[in-house]
Structures are given as structure tokens and as C-alpha cells.
Design a protein around this motif. Sequence first.
Motif, PDB file in Angstrom:
ATOM      1  N   ARG A 267     -11.078  -2.136  -5.247  1.00  0.00           N
ATOM      2  CA  ARG A 267      -9.524  -1.844  -4.304  1.00  0.00           C
ATOM      3  C   ARG A 267      -8.902  -2.065  -4.510  1.00  0.00           C
ATOM      4  O   ARG A 267      -7.560  -1.140  -3.863  1.00  0.00           O
ATOM      5  CB  ARG A 267     -10.822  -1.910  -3.198  1.00  0.00           C
ATOM      6  CG  ARG A 267     -10.157  -1.497  -2.107  1.00  0.00           C
ATOM      7  CD  ARG A 267     -10.715  -1.332  -0.471  1.00  0.00           C
ATOM      8  NE  ARG A 267     -10.730  -2.788   0.099  1.00  0.00           N
ATOM      9  CZ  ARG A 267     -10.180  -3.443   0.746  1.00  0.00           C
ATOM     10  NH1 ARG A 267      -8.784  -3.243   0.345  1.00  0.00           N
ATOM     11  NH2 ARG A 267     -10.305  -4.740   1.276  1.00  0.00           N
ATOM     12  N   MET A 268      -8.281  -3.660  -4.258  1.00  0.00           N
ATOM     13  CA  MET A 268      -7.392  -4.371  -4.406  1.00  0.00           C
ATOM     14  C   MET A 268      -6.347  -3.803  -5.933  1.00  0.00           C
ATOM     15  O   MET A 268      -5.418  -3.818  -5.544  1.00  0.00           O
ATOM     16  CB  MET A 268      -7.101  -5.835  -4.307  1.00  0.00           C
ATOM     17  CG  MET A 268      -8.073  -6.196  -3.083  1.00  0.00           C
ATOM     18  SD  MET A 268      -6.627  -6.027  -1.251  1.00  0.00           S
ATOM     19  CE  MET A 268      -5.329  -6.822  -1.707  1.00  0.00           C
ATOM     20  N   ASP A 269      -6.762  -3.800  -6.901  1.00  0.00           N
ATOM     21  CA  ASP A 269      -6.282  -2.745  -8.215  1.00  0.00           C
ATOM     22  C   ASP A 269      -5.765  -1.474  -8.077  1.00  0.00           C
ATOM     23  O   ASP A 269      -4.742  -1.712  -7.968  1.00  0.00           O
ATOM     24  CB  ASP A 269      -6.905  -3.358  -8.772  1.00  0.00           C
ATOM     25  CG  ASP A 269      -7.541  -4.747  -9.781  1.00  0.00           C
ATOM     26  OD1 ASP A 269      -6.430  -5.347  -9.661  1.00  0.00           O
ATOM     27  OD2 ASP A 269      -8.315  -4.795 -10.741  1.00  0.00           O
TER      28      ASP A 269
ATOM     29  N   ARG B 234     -17.098  -7.267  -6.153  1.00  0.00           N
ATOM     30  CA  ARG B 234     -16.836  -6.338  -7.305  1.00  0.00           C
ATOM     31  C   ARG B 234     -16.096  -5.011  -6.713  1.00  0.00           C
ATOM     32  O   ARG B 234     -14.794  -5.023  -6.961  1.00  0.00           O
ATOM     33  CB  ARG B 234     -17.778  -5.296  -8.056  1.00  0.00           C
ATOM     34  CG  ARG B 234     -18.858  -7.249  -9.144  1.00  0.00           C
ATOM     35  CD  ARG B 234     -19.782  -6.597  -9.867  1.00  0.00           C
ATOM     36  NE  ARG B 234     -20.414  -7.039 -10.738  1.00  0.00           N
ATOM     37  CZ  ARG B 234     -19.568  -7.255 -11.723  1.00  0.00           C
ATOM     38  NH1 ARG B 234     -18.618  -6.083 -12.093  1.00  0.00           N
ATOM     39  NH2 ARG B 234     -20.418  -7.955 -13.196  1.00  0.00           N
ATOM     40  N   LYS B 235     -16.377  -5.094  -5.453  1.00  0.00           N
ATOM     41  CA  LYS B 235     -15.133  -3.939  -4.744  1.00  0.00           C
ATOM     42  C   LYS B 235     -14.633  -4.296  -4.179  1.00  0.00           C
ATOM     43  O   LYS B 235     -13.955  -2.908  -4.182  1.00  0.00           O
ATOM     44  CB  LYS B 235     -16.983  -3.374  -3.615  1.00  0.00           C
ATOM     45  CG  LYS B 235     -18.322  -2.577  -4.450  1.00  0.00           C
ATOM     46  CD  LYS B 235     -18.557  -2.240  -2.379  1.00  0.00           C
ATOM     47  CE  LYS B 235     -18.353  -1.632  -1.811  1.00  0.00           C
ATOM     48  NZ  LYS B 235     -18.897  -0.969  -0.600  1.00  0.00           N
ATOM     49  N   LEU B 236     -14.596  -6.034  -3.296  1.00  0.00           N
ATOM     50  CA  LEU B 236     -12.981  -5.604  -3.219  1.00  0.00           C
ATOM     51  C   LEU B 236     -12.172  -5.168  -3.931  1.00  0.00           C
ATOM     52  O   LEU B 236     -10.928  -5.518  -4.987  1.00  0.00           O
ATOM     53  CB  LEU B 236     -12.949  -7.303  -2.509  1.00  0.00           C
ATOM     54  CG  LEU B 236     -11.726  -8.060  -2.298  1.00  0.00           C
ATOM     55  CD1 LEU B 236     -11.257  -6.914  -1.294  1.00  0.00           C
ATOM     56  CD2 LEU B 236     -11.918  -9.391  -1.580  1.00  0.00           C
TER      57      LEU B 236
ATOM     58  N   LYS C 134       0.536  -1.557   0.015  1.00  0.00           N
ATOM     59  CA  LYS C 134      -0.091   0.068   0.395  1.00  0.00           C
ATOM     60  C   LYS C 134       0.889   0.441  -0.382  1.00  0.00           C
ATOM     61  O   LYS C 134       2.002   1.025   0.448  1.00  0.00           O
ATOM     62  CB  LYS C 134      -0.943   0.222   0.628  1.00  0.00           C
ATOM     63  CG  LYS C 134      -1.836  -0.761   1.347  1.00  0.00           C
ATOM     64  CD  LYS C 134      -3.009  -0.723   2.619  1.00  0.00           C
ATOM     65  CE  LYS C 134      -3.708  -2.177   2.708  1.00  0.00           C
ATOM     66  NZ  LYS C 134      -3.501  -3.743   2.508  1.00  0.00           N
ATOM     67  N   ARG C 135       0.507   2.673  -0.888  1.00  0.00           N
ATOM     68  CA  ARG C 135       1.517   3.406  -0.272  1.00  0.00           C
ATOM     69  C   ARG C 135       0.666   4.567   0.789  1.00  0.00           C
ATOM     70  O   ARG C 135      -0.129   4.217   1.666  1.00  0.00           O
ATOM     71  CB  ARG C 135       1.334   3.858  -1.674  1.00  0.00           C
ATOM     72  CG  ARG C 135       0.009   4.263  -2.310  1.00  0.00           C
ATOM     73  CD  ARG C 135      -0.238   6.094  -2.642  1.00  0.00           C
ATOM     74  NE  ARG C 135       0.331   7.598  -2.555  1.00  0.00           N
ATOM     75  CZ  ARG C 135      -0.064   8.448  -3.158  1.00  0.00           C
ATOM     76  NH1 ARG C 135      -0.107   8.322  -4.594  1.00  0.00           N
ATOM     77  NH2 ARG C 135       0.924   9.101  -2.896  1.00  0.00           N
ATOM     78  N   PRO C 136       2.035   4.833   0.960  1.00  0.00           N
ATOM     79  CA  PRO C 136       1.606   5.944   2.133  1.00  0.00           C
ATOM     80  C   PRO C 136       0.280   6.784   2.350  1.00  0.00           C
ATOM     81  O   PRO C 136       0.264   7.198   1.190  1.00  0.00           O
ATOM     82  CB  PRO C 136       3.430   7.024   2.414  1.00  0.00           C
ATOM     83  CG  PRO C 136       4.454   6.176   1.529  1.00  0.00           C
ATOM     84  CD  PRO C 136       3.280   5.037   0.483  1.00  0.00           C
ATOM     85  N   SER C 137      -0.109   7.044   3.057  1.00  0.00           N
ATOM     86  CA  SER C 137      -1.241   8.021   2.865  1.00  0.00           C
ATOM     87  C   SER C 137      -0.627   9.159   3.445  1.00  0.00           C
ATOM     88  O   SER C 137      -0.002   9.928   3.662  1.00  0.00           O
ATOM     89  CB  SER C 137      -2.080   8.230   4.676  1.00  0.00           C
ATOM     90  OG  SER C 137      -3.157   9.319   4.367  1.00  0.00           O
TER      91      SER C 137
END
Length: 199
Positions: A151-153, A146-148, A57-60
Motif C-alpha cells: 500500500r505504501m509503495d 505485506r499489505k502495508l 498522497k495524490r488527491p482522490s
Amino acid sequence: MNKRIITINRMYGSNGRIIGKALANEMGIGFYDRELIEMASNKKNVPLDQFAEVDEKRPSPWGFPIDNELQIGVDRYPIPMNDVLFGIQREIILSLSDREDCVIVGRCANHILTGDNTLHIFIYAPFETRVKTIMERLDREEKSARKLVKRMDKERRAYYEFFTDQKWMDMGQYDLCIDSSKFSQNAIIQIIKEAAAKK
């Protein structure tokens, strides 16, 4: 002496991890995916859950908590845990490339390892196919799946592009791109093995 490494980037639900694991087992070589988080945790004595929370995950951009002294840089500026983990995993990946033949999934390994001894794979599949895979794998309703998948992509794309300054979907940076919906798992393994032998 550098060892032969196969890196696999993958769309969520394309079965990239499953294929990578089966490939490593068939070739009798090491396999590293989530194992890299555990190795980083052990190396720096950081609780596994702290690293798992920010893995790939990229930093916020809106700020982040300071949970560990590793997050204080030499100039005393705070560092996101995402950056800390990426740096440690980078060291581990480089070390692995000198130590053993292996398959490495994700973690920008294709960008970190650029030598002639590396084979870079991108595994993808149509969105609808991946949604169906996640519905079956996680026993989710279609809307949730679908949402997952979306989101993961999105998370993987943001992570990759943040740490590499390259486009995740730029197929030119991979040696081989495979639509996993078009071939059986065994066929994909044989394709990758043949490509690795010719690398």
C-alpha cells in the motif's frame, strides 16, 4: 547562493529515512522529512493533522472535503488539500535550497530541485527484505506487513507520478540508486558522502 542538497526517494521499508537522518547527522547538516509537514502547518496556520493526513498522497479522483480557505483557488474552484500541501512544501524546499545544506526525504524534492548542487538518491530493497523490516520495526504479522508495504509503495508511486509526470521507478532521474539490503548503513552513508563530494 544555492546550497548543496541531497534528496532521497525511497521504497517503503528500505530504511531510506533512517539512512537519510544518519547521513545528515554525520555531515552536520539539516534533515527534513516529516519536519516539512510541521513547517507547512506553521507557515499557513493549518492544523498539523490536516496536512499529515494527505502528506505524500495524490488527491482522490472522487472528490475531497473543503476544510480550509486555502483550498479555494483564485478562480473560486476548490483545490484538494494534497495540492495545497504540495505547493507549500515546494516553496519551503526551494527556500531551504537557498538557505542551508541539507538532506530532504521524499516530497518530490528531486523533481523540484534540479540544479547542479543537488544529489538525487533512490534507496530500494527487495520486497521480502522490506516486509521483514516492517515486521520487526512495527511488530506486525507477516500478512499485515505485506499489505502495508504494498500500500505504501503504491501511495508513494501515485503521489510522485501525479505531481511530477515522471515514473517513480525511472532510475535515470536519480544520480545514485542503492539497494540497502546489499550494504551496511555506514557503508551506504560513505557511498553517498563520496558521491556528494564529487557532485
